[in-house]
Design an enzyme around this catalytic site. Structure first.
Site, short mmCIF file in Angstrom:
data_model
loop_
_atom_site.label_atom_id
_atom_site.label_comp_id
_atom_site.label_asym_id
_atom_site.label_seq_id
_atom_site.Cartn_x
_atom_site.Cartn_y
_atom_site.Cartn_z
N HIS A 68 24.39 1.26 -33.72
CA HIS A 68 24.32 0.96 -31.23
C HIS A 68 23.97 -0.95 -31.33
O HIS A 68 24.82 -0.94 -30.28
CB HIS A 68 22.61 1.66 -31.39
CG HIS A 68 22.69 1.90 -29.55
ND1 HIS A 68 23.53 2.74 -28.81
CD2 HIS A 68 22.14 0.76 -29.13
CE1 HIS A 68 23.13 2.71 -27.64
NE2 HIS A 68 22.22 1.19 -28.05
N HIS A 124 10.55 -1.74 -29.21
CA HIS A 124 12.21 -0.91 -28.51
C HIS A 124 13.32 -1.87 -28.94
O HIS A 124 13.10 -2.61 -28.11
CB HIS A 124 11.79 -0.12 -27.09
CG HIS A 124 12.89 1.15 -27.04
ND1 HIS A 124 12.47 1.81 -27.61
CD2 HIS A 124 13.75 1.02 -27.24
CE1 HIS A 124 13.57 2.58 -26.72
NE2 HIS A 124 14.44 2.17 -26.54
N ALA A 125 13.93 -1.57 -29.45
CA ALA A 125 15.35 -1.89 -30.06
C ALA A 125 15.90 -2.47 -28.64
O ALA A 125 15.80 -1.70 -27.78
CB ALA A 125 16.18 -1.61 -30.62
C1 LIG Z 1 18.94 1.88 -28.84
C2 LIG Z 1 18.32 2.14 -27.44
C3 LIG Z 1 18.25 0.95 -27.11
SE1 LIG Z 1 19.69 0.18 -25.75
C4 LIG Z 1 17.98 3.09 -26.53
O1 LIG Z 1 17.39 2.94 -25.74
N1 LIG Z 1 18.48 4.26 -27.20
C5 LIG Z 1 19.99 4.65 -27.82
C6 LIG Z 1 20.35 5.89 -27.39
C7 LIG Z 1 19.71 6.61 -27.00
C8 LIG Z 1 18.20 5.32 -26.50
C9 LIG Z 1 16.71 5.40 -26.56
O2 LIG Z 1 16.63 5.02 -27.79
O3 LIG Z 1 16.45 6.46 -25.96
ZN LIG Z 2 22.00 0.30 -26.07
#
Ligand SMILES: C=C(C[SeH])C(=O)N1CCC[C@H]1C(=O)O
Ligand SMILES: [Zn+2]
Length: 598
Positions: free
Chosen positions: A351, A321-322
């Site tokens: 992001h 997960h990023a």
């Molecule tokens: C890209 C990320 C790492 Se902070 C993330 O978890 N996001 C970005 C948007 C919403 C949320 C998700 O994937 O659930």
């Molecule tokens: Zn983020």
């Protein structure tokens, strides 16, 4: 007397800042090593470092509490002491802290290691959520394949974490109490520094709810036309497996066969990225160039050396997960993501780089202030940039979109595509922490975890499970942030305030004039505007040194979060959807689900 006490306090803060930098650096390195390579050894080291540092932080905390900081006149000094007075999970006795760390590690590794068998080839059983399951949900239009994949993923990633989650809730609540909060819910809410944060969040939802109902009704109609009445009902919630995403959190995956004007040119950035031989590195370099075009910082050399931007092919288990990492030494900043060449990952790259930009902008603040003005700010930075990048105008500048008409239909199609990302996401993000607030507060208990989760999914999001659910399941942990103990209201807030930021930046860049239809907010691209970039940088440099209304006011002139930015951006789409749903007589909202899940 007080002046001498404050002078001593200032001196103490300087030394504590150094100690805290080293302590947080040690923990971050241990976490990075574990999450980049999930082995028993790396988990053992991470746990030992966390426990050691917790004991150190308990000692610092005792010293901190010997100062009468509550009477200090120096507001800034008082704010630092106030933040240090919240010890966090390190307040737990060592044995309970160890149980908490173990519970979260169990959930994280379950999520990261979970695999399922392929629908078409049941002997192939090495599918992870990234990239395989994500790709299936982006591409498949076979309801049976989608249902199978959905059920298997929730079985493999969610159900096994039920016990660990229950342990985590108990330990987290204990830590909250030791920090002076009733439950972990109030602890999480304290990050937004308002006594009425929950009411504010509800007010924002009331502002955007009518717009959500319109896009929900429109999408349900087109899914019904595609899959038939017995798969998608006319008035019920939408089955979660048909929305182009394993969590049904954004619905861009169904854009291609539901968009308002199908005969208009397709805006498929993924195909363009692939045909132009984009690599993960080229996506990162392209994102970096947008930030430097604004006179913001480029990535330091160490970023390029130490980041992991593609899934290693050495067979290791890792958290894909990023994520973006601050190592709290003022120099070491990294991203870890398993990039694939898609439009979604192009957005994710912006992001994550937005997080790094925030780290770079506040790196000279005291360590205790190296955080977002509130958690939503940190999630908004990269997305604000991506709002400019995803305009047809900018995509043409980058050669990722061929020239086309700028007529009303194209604009509605573009707003619809953005709406499937930004409007649709709001109820999902909101309900995920409404669920966890209820769990922390005990109004949701282990015997109704899954029932309450799906009650919220139905009532707030208008989505239902594709198959019956029971308390044998534990679907919330099939979402990364629940398994990894990452608060989620930050994304709900981000998706509201990023439009307030975008509106102000676009005005500064001369790209937007209220009421001027030749300068729509949704067509604004702040690329190369150093005026906008300087204003954004100034706000980011504050970190969490000031209450977030001060930071918000610096950029937008407003001291409150409000959905006027979102509503203004999507106004043309809102009008179009209302007219279209009226024309087709679509039922707005949803009747109770007939799926058995409680
Ligand atoms: C890209 C990320 C790492 Se902070 C993330 O978890 N996001 C970005 C948007 C919403 C949320 C998700 O994937 O659930
Ligand atoms: Zn983020």
């Amino acid at each position: 007397e007080r002046a001498a006490e404050e002078a001593a306090g200032r001196e103490y803060m300087r030394s504590l800042n150094e100690l805290t930098s080293k302590a947080k650096n040690k923990k971050t390195i241990a976490s990075w090593n574990y999450e980049s390579n999930i082995t028993a050894y790396n988990e053992e080291v991470q746990t030992q470092v966390f426990l050691e540092v917790a004991e150190e932080e308990k000692e610092y905390w005792k010293e901190t509490m010997t100062y009468f900081w509550n009477e200090f006149e120096d507001e800034d000094l008082k704010r630092m002491f106030q933040k240090y007075s919240k010890l966090g999970t390190s307040a737990l006795p060592e044995d309970l802290n160890q149980r908490l760390i173990k519970a979260v590690n169990n959930m994280q590794s379950t999520y990261a290691k979970a695999t399922i068998c392929d629908y078409k080839d049941r002997m192939k059983c090495d599918l992870h959520v990234e990239p395989e399951i994500t790709d299936i949900f982006a591409k498949s239009e076979d309801p049976e394949e989608l249902k199978y994949t959905w059920v298997e993923w929730h079985k493999a990633a969610g159900a096994p974490s039920r016990a660990s989650f229950t342990e985590y809730v108990e330990m987290n609540n204990e830590a909250a109490k030791l920090n002076g909060f009733d439950t972990a819910a109030e602890w999480w809410l304290s990050e937004y520094e308002s006594s009425d944060s929950e009411e504010q969040f509800m007010a924002l939802w009331k502002q955007v709810h009518p717009l959500y109902q319109q896009i929900h009704a429109y999408v349900r109609r087109h899914l019904r036309l595609k899959y038939g009445d017995n798969v998608v009902s006319a008035k019920g919630p939408i089955p979660a497996h048909l929305l182009g995403n394993i969590w049904a959190q954004t619905w861009g995956g169904v854009e291609k066969f539901t968009r308002p004007y199908p005969d208009k040119a397709d805006v498929d950035v993924t195909a363009a990225l692939i045909s132009q031989n984009y690599t993960a590195l080229k996506m990162f370099k392209t994102a970096e160039e947008f930030f430097t075009s604004l006179n913001l910082s480029g990535m330091p050399d160490s970023f390029w050396e130490k980041s992991i931007i593609e899934k290693p092919n050495d067979g290791r288990e890792m958290v894909c997960h990023a994520s973006a990492w601050d190592f709290f030494d003022g120099e070491d900043f990294r991203i870890k993501q398993c990039t694939t060449i898609t439009s979604n990952f192009f957005k994710t790259t912006h992001h994550e780089m937005g997080h790094i930009q925030y780290y770079l902008q506040y790196k000279d603040q005291p360590v205790i202030y190296r955080a977002g003005a509130n958690p939503g700010f940190h999630e908004a930075v990269g997305d604000v940039i991506a709002l400019s990048v995803s305009t047809p105008k900018h995509l043409r500048v980058m050669g990722l979109l061929e020239d086309g008409p700028d007529d009303l239909e194209s604009n509605i199609n573009q707003l619809y595509k953005m709406g499937l990302d930004k409007i649709v996401f709001l109820p999902f993000a909101y309900l995920l922490d409404l669920f966890r607030y209820g769990v922390f507060r005990g109004t949701t208990t282990p015997d109704n975890y899954n029932c309450h989760f799906w009650k919220l999914r139905e009532s707030v999001q208008g989505v239902e499970p594709p198959a019956p659910r029971s308390e044998e399941d534990f679907d919330p942990a099939a979402k990364y942030h629940v398994a990894a103990d990452v608060e989620y209201m930050r994304y709900y807030i981000s998706f509201i305030i990023q439009f307030q930021f975008h509106r102000s930046l676009c005005q500064l860049a001369g790209e937007y004039t209220p009421g001027d239809s030749s300068k729509l907010l949704s067509n604004c691209d702040i690329y190369k505007s150093t005026t906008a970039g300087n204003a954004l940088g100034k706000m980011l440099q504050l970190g969490s040194s000031k209450p977030w209304p001060d930071a918000m006011e610096m950029l937008t002139g407003q001291r409150n979060m409000d959905a006027s930015g979102v509503l203004e951006y999507f106004q043309p789409l809102h009008d179009w959807l209302k007219a279209e749903n009226e024309r087709t007589g679509e039922y707005i909202g949803w009747e109770p689900s007939t799926v058995q899940y409680c």
